[in-house]
Scaffold this active site. Structure first.
Site, short mmCIF file in Angstrom:
data_model
loop_
_atom_site.label_atom_id
_atom_site.label_comp_id
_atom_site.label_asym_id
_atom_site.label_seq_id
_atom_site.Cartn_x
_atom_site.Cartn_y
_atom_site.Cartn_z
N SER A 153 40.40 45.37 51.03
CA SER A 153 40.03 46.51 51.89
C SER A 153 41.03 46.74 53.03
O SER A 153 40.66 47.13 54.13
CB SER A 153 38.61 46.31 52.45
OG SER A 153 37.66 46.30 51.41
N GLU A 201 39.31 40.90 39.35
CA GLU A 201 38.61 41.68 38.33
C GLU A 201 38.96 41.21 36.93
O GLU A 201 38.15 41.33 36.01
CB GLU A 201 38.93 43.17 38.53
CG GLU A 201 38.27 43.73 39.78
CD GLU A 201 39.06 44.84 40.46
OE1 GLU A 201 38.66 45.23 41.56
OE2 GLU A 201 40.09 45.28 39.91
N GLU A 238 43.45 37.35 47.99
CA GLU A 238 42.45 38.40 48.07
C GLU A 238 41.06 37.78 47.99
O GLU A 238 40.58 37.46 46.90
CB GLU A 238 42.62 39.40 46.92
CG GLU A 238 43.92 40.18 46.96
CD GLU A 238 43.89 41.35 45.99
OE1 GLU A 238 43.93 42.49 46.47
OE2 GLU A 238 43.80 41.13 44.78
N ASN A 292 47.84 48.79 44.22
CA ASN A 292 47.18 48.61 42.93
C ASN A 292 46.24 49.79 42.70
O ASN A 292 45.17 49.87 43.32
CB ASN A 292 46.41 47.29 42.92
CG ASN A 292 45.71 47.03 41.60
OD1 ASN A 292 45.92 47.74 40.62
ND2 ASN A 292 44.88 45.99 41.56
N GLY A 295 37.26 46.02 47.82
CA GLY A 295 36.51 47.24 47.54
C GLY A 295 35.15 47.31 48.22
O GLY A 295 34.36 48.21 47.93
N HIS A 335 44.27 38.88 39.06
CA HIS A 335 43.40 39.65 39.95
C HIS A 335 41.94 39.28 39.69
O HIS A 335 41.55 38.98 38.56
CB HIS A 335 43.61 41.15 39.74
CG HIS A 335 43.01 41.99 40.82
ND1 HIS A 335 41.67 42.28 40.86
CD2 HIS A 335 43.55 42.57 41.93
CE1 HIS A 335 41.42 43.03 41.92
NE2 HIS A 335 42.55 43.22 42.59
N LYS A 362 44.62 50.54 40.09
CA LYS A 362 43.50 50.15 39.23
C LYS A 362 43.25 51.23 38.16
O LYS A 362 44.19 51.84 37.66
CB LYS A 362 42.26 49.83 40.06
CG LYS A 362 42.54 48.75 41.11
CD LYS A 362 41.29 48.26 41.79
CE LYS A 362 41.64 47.16 42.79
NZ LYS A 362 40.45 46.58 43.43
#
Length: 323
Positions: free
Chosen positions: A279, A165, A233, A79, A239, A163, A81
């Protein structure tokens, strides 16, 4: 302000208006609430996501040569992003196209929308293309959105939906995400369906509850699980440099697989690939890949480095065990 606006839009589009049969999709499909009792499951709140927890599965030992509980092929997604320029992506595509990748892995990358066509026309056919998001229905007067039909038109095979985000920054809720997944699948686009808990939810012992609710939203909507990969996730690991230990990730993966077994079917539980994200990098992927219920990875930052992403893809060799 943008997040507030998006939350409102998602809420309006997912507000129930009328009951509709499960496992079907039409533009008018609405969904009931997610609240349900999980009393029939074997996970008591006081034990949720304890670092010392070991959830045992009633399944028989894995097949002799590969340490995978499920029957699906190892899967690694990248991904990208909101990263990259034409030049940096050209370099990344070159690195990926020349990399030596293990044959028994499905590999997918998700560039930013504006570079999808560039990547599609220059990347090796060995690697499939995914979008990072798609609209909930057919295109039209929806400023800033990308329709499933447009993605199919330029050669996308996959889309990432749910996701964290999108959930926690943009404000998309479970039902809205489920509806998007249903539409994408109905149009022949495969789905990487993301689930995962916030740090405060984990610390409150609600990891499984949150993940099961998110799974239920997908299960209520999708007509079939054949073209769905589930990506667990933990939000606190995305991140941040923090990674769930292999044992912690395995605990959630086996719980999700058992949820599928109890709420969908044994066959779906076996066939559906459950991949880990948060990560993941070239240094930790091998130990994570050894876990029986980790069927691959959804990779963020490390997917922007061609050689390191190749290492993660090739971590499938860590699943090989003595016959």
């Amino acid at each position: 302000m943008a997040a507030v606006t998006s939350t409102s839009l998602a809420s309006r589009l997912s507000t129930p208006k009328a009951a509709a049969p499960s496992h079907s999709y039409s533009p008018a499909t609405q969904f009931s609430g997610l609240r349900r009792s999980f009393s029939n499951l074997d996970y008591s709140p006081q034990h949720l996501f304890s670092p010392n927890l070991r959830i045992s599965s009633p399944r028989k030992p894995c097949r002799g040569i590969v340490a995978m509980a499920g029957s699906g092929k190892f899967f690694v997604g990248g991904n990208w992003k909101c990263n990259g320029t034409k030049d940096s992506i050209s370099k990344l595509v070159s690195d990926l196209s020349s990399a030596k990748l293990e044959a028994d892995v499905d590999v997918v990358v998700a560039p930013p929308f504006v570079y999808l066509d560039q990547v599609r026309n220059s990347l090796t056919d060995r690697i499939e293309i995914s979008a990072q998001n798609s609209w909930v229905g057919k295109g039209g007067a929806f400023t800033g959105e990308i329709s499933v039909e447009q993605l199919k038109d330029i050669g996308c095979n996959w889309v990432i939906l749910g996701h964290s985000e999108r959930r926690h920054v943009i404000g998309e809720d479970d039902q809205f995400i489920g509806k998007k997944a249903a539409y994408a699948l109905s149009q022949g686009l495969k789905v990487i369906a993301c689930i995962g808990e916030l740090l405060q939810q984990r610390e409150a012992g609600k990891t499984f509850e949150v993940c099961f609710q998110q799974m239920k939203a997908f299960a209520d909507a999708v007509p079939s699980w054949d073209d769905v990969v589930v990506a667990y996730e933990p939000v606190w690991a995305i991140g941040t440099g923090k990674v769930a230990t292999p044992q912690q990730a395995q605990e959630v993966h086996v719980a999700v697989r058992d949820w599928l077994k109890k709420n969908v079917s044994d066959e779906v539980a076996s066939k559906t690939r459950i991949i880990y994200g948060g990560s993941v990098n070239g240094s930790n992927c091998a130990e994570l890949a050894k876990q029986e219920d980790i069927d691959g990875f959804l990779v963020g930052g490390a997917s922007l480095k061609g050689p390191e992403f190749a290492v993660i893809v090739n971590s499938v060799t860590s699943k090989k065990v003595a016959a």
